[in-house]
Write an enzyme that holds these catalytic residues in place. Structure first.
Site, PDB file in Angstrom:
ATOM      1  N   ASN A  54      35.843  37.139  36.300  1.00 16.51           N
ATOM      2  CA  ASN A  54      36.510  38.078  37.207  1.00 16.51           C
ATOM      3  C   ASN A  54      37.341  37.323  38.238  1.00 16.51           C
ATOM      4  O   ASN A  54      36.997  36.205  38.645  1.00 16.51           O
ATOM      5  CB  ASN A  54      35.526  39.079  37.849  1.00 16.51           C
ATOM      6  CG  ASN A  54      34.310  38.447  38.495  1.00 16.51           C
ATOM      7  OD1 ASN A  54      33.932  37.328  38.189  1.00 16.51           O
ATOM      8  ND2 ASN A  54      33.675  39.178  39.390  1.00 16.51           N
ATOM      9  N   ILE A  55      38.436  37.943  38.618  1.00 19.35           N
ATOM     10  CA  ILE A  55      39.372  37.353  39.587  1.00 19.35           C
ATOM     11  C   ILE A  55      39.659  38.428  40.625  1.00 19.35           C
ATOM     12  O   ILE A  55      40.432  39.360  40.366  1.00 19.35           O
ATOM     13  CB  ILE A  55      40.692  36.920  38.907  1.00 19.35           C
ATOM     14  CG1 ILE A  55      40.420  36.004  37.697  1.00 19.35           C
ATOM     15  CG2 ILE A  55      41.597  36.230  39.924  1.00 19.35           C
ATOM     16  CD1 ILE A  55      41.668  35.658  36.883  1.00 19.35           C
ATOM     17  N   ASN A  57      40.712  40.097  44.463  1.00 18.36           N
ATOM     18  CA  ASN A  57      41.924  40.027  45.279  1.00 18.36           C
ATOM     19  C   ASN A  57      41.657  40.714  46.613  1.00 18.36           C
ATOM     20  O   ASN A  57      40.901  41.699  46.660  1.00 18.36           O
ATOM     21  CB  ASN A  57      43.066  40.752  44.528  1.00 18.36           C
ATOM     22  CG  ASN A  57      44.415  40.483  45.156  1.00 18.36           C
ATOM     23  OD1 ASN A  57      44.764  41.035  46.190  1.00 18.36           O
ATOM     24  ND2 ASN A  57      45.170  39.609  44.531  1.00 18.36           N
ATOM     25  N   ALA A  58      42.288  40.212  47.676  1.00 21.64           N
ATOM     26  CA  ALA A  58      42.116  40.805  49.006  1.00 21.64           C
ATOM     27  C   ALA A  58      42.525  42.279  48.992  1.00 21.64           C
ATOM     28  O   ALA A  58      41.968  43.082  49.745  1.00 21.64           O
ATOM     29  CB  ALA A  58      42.938  40.023  50.032  1.00 21.64           C
ATOM     30  N   ALA A  59      43.485  42.617  48.157  1.00 21.88           N
ATOM     31  CA  ALA A  59      43.801  44.036  47.914  1.00 21.88           C
ATOM     32  C   ALA A  59      42.879  44.447  46.753  1.00 21.88           C
ATOM     33  O   ALA A  59      43.217  44.239  45.581  1.00 21.88           O
ATOM     34  CB  ALA A  59      45.261  44.207  47.560  1.00 21.88           C
ATOM     35  N   GLU A  67      36.251  40.831  31.497  1.00 18.28           N
ATOM     36  CA  GLU A  67      36.616  41.259  30.140  1.00 18.28           C
ATOM     37  C   GLU A  67      38.135  41.322  29.993  1.00 18.28           C
ATOM     38  O   GLU A  67      38.698  40.944  28.957  1.00 18.28           O
ATOM     39  CB  GLU A  67      36.024  42.640  29.815  1.00 18.28           C
ATOM     40  CG  GLU A  67      34.511  42.685  29.791  1.00 18.28           C
ATOM     41  CD  GLU A  67      33.890  43.007  31.159  1.00 18.28           C
ATOM     42  OE1 GLU A  67      34.457  42.630  32.195  1.00 18.28           O
ATOM     43  OE2 GLU A  67      32.819  43.634  31.160  1.00 18.28           O
TER      44      GLU A  67
HETATM   45  N1  THU Z   1      33.229  43.273  37.002  1.00 19.02           N
HETATM   46  C1  THU Z   1      33.590  42.668  35.830  1.00 19.02           C
HETATM   47  O1  THU Z   1      34.147  41.551  35.831  1.00 19.02           O
HETATM   48  N2  THU Z   1      33.336  43.324  34.668  1.00 19.02           N
HETATM   49  C2  THU Z   1      32.741  44.540  34.593  1.00 19.02           C
HETATM   50  O2  THU Z   1      32.639  45.091  33.504  1.00 19.02           O
HETATM   51  C3  THU Z   1      32.168  45.141  35.787  1.00 19.02           C
HETATM   52  C4  THU Z   1      32.590  44.562  37.079  1.00 19.02           C
HETATM   53  C5  THU Z   1      33.543  42.589  38.262  1.00 19.02           C
HETATM   54  C6  THU Z   1      34.616  43.257  39.073  1.00 19.02           C
HETATM   55  C7  THU Z   1      34.311  42.749  40.459  1.00 19.02           C
HETATM   56  O3  THU Z   1      34.951  41.493  40.622  1.00 19.02           O
HETATM   57  C8  THU Z   1      32.804  42.525  40.454  1.00 19.02           C
HETATM   58  O4  THU Z   1      32.414  42.545  39.096  1.00 19.02           O
HETATM   59  C9  THU Z   1      32.031  43.578  41.211  1.00 19.02           C
HETATM   60  O5  THU Z   1      32.362  44.843  40.806  1.00 19.02           O
END
Ligand code: THU
Length: 149
Positions: A54-55, A57-59, A67
């Protein structure tokens, strides 16, 4: 005779590779806001593995799920391929199944027999058929033959 292109079972050895690939991504995750790192690994029909984290962002809504990043890696490297299995890793106390948006994203490339695995770092993986995670899905089939026209 029609030979199935995609085998449905994933061997223990390949599952271990997939798990390692997903867990590796937990180190790369950029999650300074949620503090919830997620790693994803996708196995294609031809045995390639693509990784994502996951990446954030401040926004906040501009953040990307693991995924989505893994799908981006696959598309940018190979193009569209059927995904045989997805593994989602997190450091939390309970396994993280893909969120609703990511189920839809995965649906675009899911093989008919795609498996989704998830586990915490300590736990053993749980597995579900993707078709059980997103039943009655909306997909490319719905847009064939001119869609609504
Ligand atoms: N997140 C994912 O990377 N995949 C998911 O299927 C659920 C949520 C991430 C998004 C956010 O960066 C963090 O988990 C908390 O919601």
């Amino acid at each position: 005779m029609n030979t199935p292109l995609i085998a449905s079972e994933i061997s223990e050895a390949v599952l271990a590779q997939l798990r390692k690939a997903a867990e590796e991504m937990l180190q790369r995750a950029y999650a300074p806001y949620s503090h919830f790192p997620v790693g994803a690994a996708l196995l294609t029909g031809s045995g390639r593995i693509f990784q994502g984290c996951n990446i954030e962002n401040a926004a906040y809504p501009s953040g990307l799920c693991a995924e989505a990043v893994a799908i981006g890696q696959m598309i940018a490297t190979l193009g569209s391929r059927p995904i045989r299995a997805a593994y989602i890793a997190c450091k939390g106390h309970s396994p993280a199944w893909p969120c609703g948006s990511c189920r839809q994203r995965l649906n675009e490339f899911a093989s008919p027999t795609m498996w989704v695995y998830t586990a915490t770092l300590a736990g053993s993986p749980q597995r579900m058929a993707f078709s059980d995670l997103l039943p009655n899905s909306f997909g490319a089939m719905n847009l064939q033959k001119g869609g609504c026209q």
